[in-house]
Scaffold this active site. Structure first.
Site, PDB file in Angstrom:
ATOM      1  N   LEU A 106      89.793 -24.727 -11.627  1.00  0.00           N
ATOM      2  CA  LEU A 106      89.606 -24.777 -10.179  1.00  0.00           C
ATOM      3  C   LEU A 106      89.606 -23.372  -9.589  1.00  0.00           C
ATOM      4  CD1 LEU A 106      91.378 -27.054  -7.605  1.00  0.00           C
ATOM      5  CD2 LEU A 106      91.695 -24.603  -7.451  1.00  0.00           C
TER       6      LEU A 106
ATOM      7  N   GLU B 297      90.230 -28.169 -14.100  1.00  0.00           N
ATOM      8  CA  GLU B 297      91.676 -28.333 -13.911  1.00  0.00           C
ATOM      9  C   GLU B 297      92.318 -26.977 -13.661  1.00  0.00           C
ATOM     10  OE1 GLU B 297      93.111 -32.125 -16.670  1.00  0.00           O
ATOM     11  OE2 GLU B 297      93.519 -30.078 -17.318  1.00  0.00           O
ATOM     12  N   CYS B 298      93.114 -26.864 -12.617  1.00  0.00           N
ATOM     13  CA  CYS B 298      94.016 -25.751 -12.378  1.00  0.00           C
ATOM     14  C   CYS B 298      93.311 -24.392 -12.506  1.00  0.00           C
ATOM     15  CB  CYS B 298      95.220 -25.847 -13.314  1.00  0.00           C
ATOM     16  SG  CYS B 298      96.637 -24.861 -12.766  1.00  0.00           S
ATOM     17  N   GLY B 299      93.434 -23.707 -13.635  1.00  0.00           N
ATOM     18  CA  GLY B 299      92.743 -22.439 -13.807  1.00  0.00           C
ATOM     19  C   GLY B 299      91.239 -22.581 -13.660  1.00  0.00           C
TER      20      GLY B 299
ATOM     21  N   SER C 295      90.675 -29.889  -9.411  1.00  0.00           N
ATOM     22  CA  SER C 295      92.032 -30.216  -8.974  1.00  0.00           C
ATOM     23  C   SER C 295      93.032 -29.336  -9.711  1.00  0.00           C
ATOM     24  CB  SER C 295      92.321 -31.695  -9.267  1.00  0.00           C
ATOM     25  OG  SER C 295      93.687 -31.998  -9.104  1.00  0.00           O
TER      26      SER C 295
END
EC number: 6.3.5.11
Length: 455
Positions: free
Chosen positions: A333, A329-331, A429
């Protein structure tokens, strides 16, 4: 009952008031449970550091109204006092057009009174107009009292008290201006707890302030962890899909710390053994793991350290190429990209699985997203719709050829976008997911992990 801390708007001192209350309660009593309205990771870290208990997020968009009620009821069991920290202004909701997912929404949903924090630094008599407006705007909201924050002097306090007296609205706390009482922040909010060397002293200072600035005689009955008029049936969790322990390596260090506690609890209840490891400090993955979990955090702040740990990056690359189920997730990714360009425009090599780069910038991407899966992954099925949340200042230099999600903002008339990567058995993502209302997601992930065989 419990008490929900609301603000007239963002930045009035809700977190300071909440931490002062929690610090003082935790000094006096052992069993104090906190909650946070909305999709927040950093404030709950501070709550947990103070109380010693995981803070629980209450978000009806990411989960559901029923889940919020069930979560609240479940975590009041066995505790003495409970406190909820609100989000933004009392009536500010997800769309800006109504109060869905606002502090007021949660107050109604849980039938708890509101303690309204007012920033008095530039107010005197006008404080009464503000307080009266908030009390009258929605008659279904019970405002139990106010906390006057950033009061400048005894004379200033006298003016505020005189203005509020005709309203017969209890003043349950008075906090003077505290120039020395600051928590450092940066581009996504407060600096996380693991990076603050002075946090224990700050908590003691907050507890000392809390002892004298609040009307505890009136507050304690409101804070008692009792449930009134809240009927919720907890659904039993089906664990039949996990018949053996599944070892999941979870990135936990200063660079990766954004995890909803409910998600971790669900994984464990479904049969996962979460094995912490550090992409900053460990050179290998934990032994005998069958899956990888990278939460969000601040890889851009620690990009140099992450880049220098070549062994860890290679170990992650090898595991993903071999087909190990991986959720990022986010970081997380960002860590799997070719490189990260930090705010100083310095480039740092990352794992390199994703054929794109993450570049930090001034633009903030923020908001709820309804995401429709465009293909199967270890977590979602093609066509499945989930609600998530984005919060980042990085942008990717390339878009996926076959995107993972089609996304739309909370406003159904909003812009449609695409994002997310699906490679090997990787689901990566920018969208943060809370699995409380979608237990199928962690169940699929663990089932996929169980099937992993590197040979």
């Amino acid at each position: 009952m419990a008490l929900i801390i609301a603000g007239e708007r963002s930045g009035v001192g809700k977190t300071t008031v909440t931490l002062a209350l929690l610090s003082c309660l935790s000094r006096r009593y052992r069993r104090v449970q906190s909650f946070k309205v909305g999709p927040d990771y950093i404030d709950p870290m501070f709550h947990q550091r103070v109380t010693g208990r995981p803070c629980r997020n209450l978000d009806p968009v990411l989960t559901s109204e029923t889940y919020v009620q069930a979560c609240f009821k479940r975590h009041l069991n066995g505790v003495d006092y409970a406190l909820i920290e609100g989000v933004m202004g009392l009536f500010d909701g997800a769309s800006g057009r109504d109060d869905v997912a606002s502090t007021a929404h949660i107050a109604r949903l849980l039938n708890v009174p509101v303690l309204l924090v007012l920033d008095c630094s530039r107010l005197s008599r006008s404080v009464a107009a503000i307080a009266q407006g908030y009390c009258c705007f929605d008659q279904s909201i019970q405002v139990a009292g106010v906390v006057l924050n950033r009061v400048g002097s005894d004379r200033h306090l006298e003016l505020l008290q005189d203005a509020l007296e005709p309203l017969q609205l209890p003043i349950l706390g008075v906090l003077r201006r505290q120039d020395s009482l600051t928590i450092p922040d940066r581009h996504l909010g407060l600096v996380p707890t693991d990076e603050l060397t002075f946090l224990d002293q700050l908590i003691d200072q907050l507890a000392d302030i809390g002892e004298t600035c609040f009307n505890w005689e009136r507050l304690l009955p409101l804070l008692r962890a009792e449930i009134h008029d809240l009927t919720v049936t907890n659904q039993p969790l089906n664990t039949s899909v996990t018949q053996s322990v599944t070892r999941i390596a979870i990135a936990r260090d200063r660079a990766f710390s954004f995890y909803y506690q409910d998600n971790l609890d669900l994984l464990q209840q479904l049969g996962a053994e979460l094995v912490p490891w550090s992409p900053l400090g460990d050179t290998t993955l934990p032994e005998d793991v069958q899956g990888l979990f990278f939460g969000g955090g601040f890889p851009e702040v620690f990009a140099q350290e992450l880049a220098h740990n070549i062994e860890a990056r290679q170990a992650v690359w090898n595991a993903i190429v071999q087909g190990m189920p991986t959720y990022a997730e986010c970081g997380g990714l960002m860590y799997l990209c070719q490189q990260v360009t930090d705010f100083e425009e310095k480039c740092w090599s990352m794992v390199g699985i994703l054929p794109t780069e993450a570049v930090m910038g001034k633009r903030l991407t923020l908001g709820y997203r309804q995401a429709t899966a465009l293909q199967h992954t270890p977590l979602v099925l093609m066509g499945e719709r989930v609600w998530g949340h984005e919060f980042h200042r990085s942008q990717l230099t390339a878009s996926p050829e076959h995107p993972l999600f089609e996304t739309r903002g909370y406003d159904p008339k909003g812009k449609v976008g695409i994002e997310g990567w699906r490679m090997h058995q990787l689901h990566a993502s920018y969208i943060h997911l809370h699995w409380g209302g979608t237990v199928d997601i962690p169940q699929r992930f663990l089932k996929c992990c169980q099937q992993f065989n590197p040979n």
